[in-house]
Design a protein around this motif. Structure first.
Motif, PDB file in Angstrom:
ATOM      1  N   GLN A  75       0.930  -1.207  -0.002  1.00  0.00           N
ATOM      2  CA  GLN A  75       0.044  -0.046   0.091  1.00  0.00           C
ATOM      3  C   GLN A  75       0.949   1.361  -0.093  1.00  0.00           C
ATOM      4  N   ILE A  76       1.861   1.173   0.877  1.00  0.00           N
ATOM      5  CA  ILE A  76       2.822   2.189   0.857  1.00  0.00           C
ATOM      6  C   ILE A  76       3.369   2.887  -0.433  1.00  0.00           C
ATOM      7  N   TRP A  77       4.345   1.573  -0.891  1.00  0.00           N
ATOM      8  CA  TRP A  77       4.977   1.757  -2.034  1.00  0.00           C
ATOM      9  C   TRP A  77       4.072   2.132  -3.333  1.00  0.00           C
ATOM     10  N   ALA A  78       2.677   1.539  -3.340  1.00  0.00           N
ATOM     11  CA  ALA A  78       1.876   1.867  -4.515  1.00  0.00           C
ATOM     12  C   ALA A  78       1.519   3.122  -4.717  1.00  0.00           C
ATOM     13  N   LYS A 125      18.022  11.131   2.280  1.00  0.00           N
ATOM     14  CA  LYS A 125      17.164  12.118   1.247  1.00  0.00           C
ATOM     15  C   LYS A 125      15.861  11.626   1.521  1.00  0.00           C
ATOM     16  N   VAL A 126      14.912  12.618   1.287  1.00  0.00           N
ATOM     17  CA  VAL A 126      13.483  12.114   1.255  1.00  0.00           C
ATOM     18  C   VAL A 126      13.298  11.358  -0.050  1.00  0.00           C
ATOM     19  N   ILE A 127      12.579  10.284  -0.096  1.00  0.00           N
ATOM     20  CA  ILE A 127      12.249   9.340  -1.162  1.00  0.00           C
ATOM     21  C   ILE A 127      10.834   9.439  -1.513  1.00  0.00           C
ATOM     22  N   GLY A 128       9.793   9.780  -0.388  1.00  0.00           N
ATOM     23  CA  GLY A 128       8.647   9.799  -0.732  1.00  0.00           C
ATOM     24  C   GLY A 128       8.026   9.778   0.803  1.00  0.00           C
ATOM     25  N   GLY A 129       6.614   9.268   0.679  1.00  0.00           N
ATOM     26  CA  GLY A 129       5.981   9.339   1.823  1.00  0.00           C
ATOM     27  C   GLY A 129       4.417   9.001   1.495  1.00  0.00           C
ATOM     28  N   TYR A 130       3.688   9.075   2.603  1.00  0.00           N
ATOM     29  CA  TYR A 130       2.207   8.713   2.459  1.00  0.00           C
ATOM     30  C   TYR A 130       1.538   9.565   3.479  1.00  0.00           C
ATOM     31  N   SER A 131       0.022   9.620   3.419  1.00  0.00           N
ATOM     32  CA  SER A 131      -1.000  10.260   4.372  1.00  0.00           C
ATOM     33  C   SER A 131      -1.932   9.366   4.693  1.00  0.00           C
ATOM     34  N   TYR A 132      -2.459   9.772   6.059  1.00  0.00           N
ATOM     35  CA  TYR A 132      -3.578   9.051   6.435  1.00  0.00           C
ATOM     36  C   TYR A 132      -4.336   9.788   7.444  1.00  0.00           C
ATOM     37  N   VAL A 138     -10.173   2.542   9.234  1.00  0.00           N
ATOM     38  CA  VAL A 138      -9.319   1.484   8.377  1.00  0.00           C
ATOM     39  C   VAL A 138      -9.521   1.928   6.890  1.00  0.00           C
ATOM     40  N   GLY A 139      -8.205   1.715   6.225  1.00  0.00           N
ATOM     41  CA  GLY A 139      -8.406   2.135   4.899  1.00  0.00           C
ATOM     42  C   GLY A 139      -7.066   2.018   4.267  1.00  0.00           C
ATOM     43  N   SER A 140      -6.860   2.571   3.254  1.00  0.00           N
ATOM     44  CA  SER A 140      -5.637   2.514   2.530  1.00  0.00           C
ATOM     45  C   SER A 140      -5.057   3.973   2.835  1.00  0.00           C
ATOM     46  N   PHE A 141      -3.637   3.834   2.379  1.00  0.00           N
ATOM     47  CA  PHE A 141      -2.668   5.235   2.611  1.00  0.00           C
ATOM     48  C   PHE A 141      -2.992   5.816   1.320  1.00  0.00           C
ATOM     49  N   SER A 142      -2.902   7.337   1.281  1.00  0.00           N
ATOM     50  CA  SER A 142      -2.914   8.163   0.331  1.00  0.00           C
ATOM     51  C   SER A 142      -1.347   8.659  -0.044  1.00  0.00           C
ATOM     52  N   SER A 143      -1.122   9.082  -1.082  1.00  0.00           N
ATOM     53  CA  SER A 143       0.317   9.696  -1.276  1.00  0.00           C
ATOM     54  C   SER A 143       0.359  11.008  -0.504  1.00  0.00           C
ATOM     55  N   LEU A 144       1.702  11.530  -0.690  1.00  0.00           N
ATOM     56  CA  LEU A 144       1.873  12.665   0.393  1.00  0.00           C
ATOM     57  C   LEU A 144       0.943  13.958  -0.066  1.00  0.00           C
ATOM     58  N   GLU A 145       0.486  13.693  -1.050  1.00  0.00           N
ATOM     59  CA  GLU A 145      -0.511  15.036  -1.485  1.00  0.00           C
ATOM     60  C   GLU A 145      -1.973  14.633  -1.383  1.00  0.00           C
TER      61      GLU A 145
END
Length: 169
Positions: A75-78, A125-132, A138-145
């Motif tokens: 989920q994170i890497w997606a 170095k920042v390579i990415g991230g995710y939000s919640y 309960v649910g999936s992660f969203s991208s940084l944005e």
């Protein structure tokens, strides 16, 4: 008697200065925490709370494909803008923040308490991230944005899953 008193005072001073130095060092953020914080500020988000290092791991193929234990990593890497194979075998550190002024706050009532933002770093170095949401939901992660898997990849979940499994098996 004066010598004993002088030695005792000296030992107390040495002991106290050692303890003070240790407490100061514990309060100083490490470089990766500062990098993550600066990245968030550049995005225009307001940090409400820094929760610290969430996780540190070596990215292995087994984290990208497999049973239920690999689901959070998939989920994170997606929702990343970078491909995970660039980081296989590398150490990944993830730091957790709660932020305001995030796009998800405007589109979903679950985000009224702020957004949990997870910043991923490798090699300092920042390579990415995710939000919640900053809630127990309960649910999936969203991208940084705040984008969904479908918005990031341009694929349906089923299409993405088939492509993912073929790529990482």
């Amino acid at each position: 008697m004066k010598k004993i008193l002088l030695i005792a005072i000296s030992l107390i001073i040495v002991f106290l200065s050692g303890c003070t130095e240790k407490s100061i060092n514990n309060e100083i953020s490490n470089d990766n925490e500062k990098v993550a914080e600066e990245f968030i500020k550049l995005k225009g988000y307001k940090i409400i709370e820094f929760k610290g290092k969430l996780e540190e791991y070596i990215l292995e193929k087994s984290k990208l494909i497999g049973g239920t234990e690999s689901m959070p990593y998939r989920q994170i890497w997606a929702v990343q803008e970078v491909e995970p194979e660039l980081y296989i075998g590398k150490e990944i550190e993830t730091y957790e923040f709660t932020v305001k002024n995030h796009p998800l706050e405007k589109t979903d009532k679950n985000y009224s308490n702020g957004v949990r933002l997870y910043i991923m770093l490798s090699d300092n170095k920042v390579i990415g991230g995710y939000s919640y949401p900053n809630l127990d939901v309960v649910g999936s992660f969203s991208s940084l944005e705040g984008k969904t898997l479908e918005e990031v990849t341009g694929l349906t979940f089923k299409e993405w899953q088939e492509e993912w499994e073929n790529k990482y098996k």
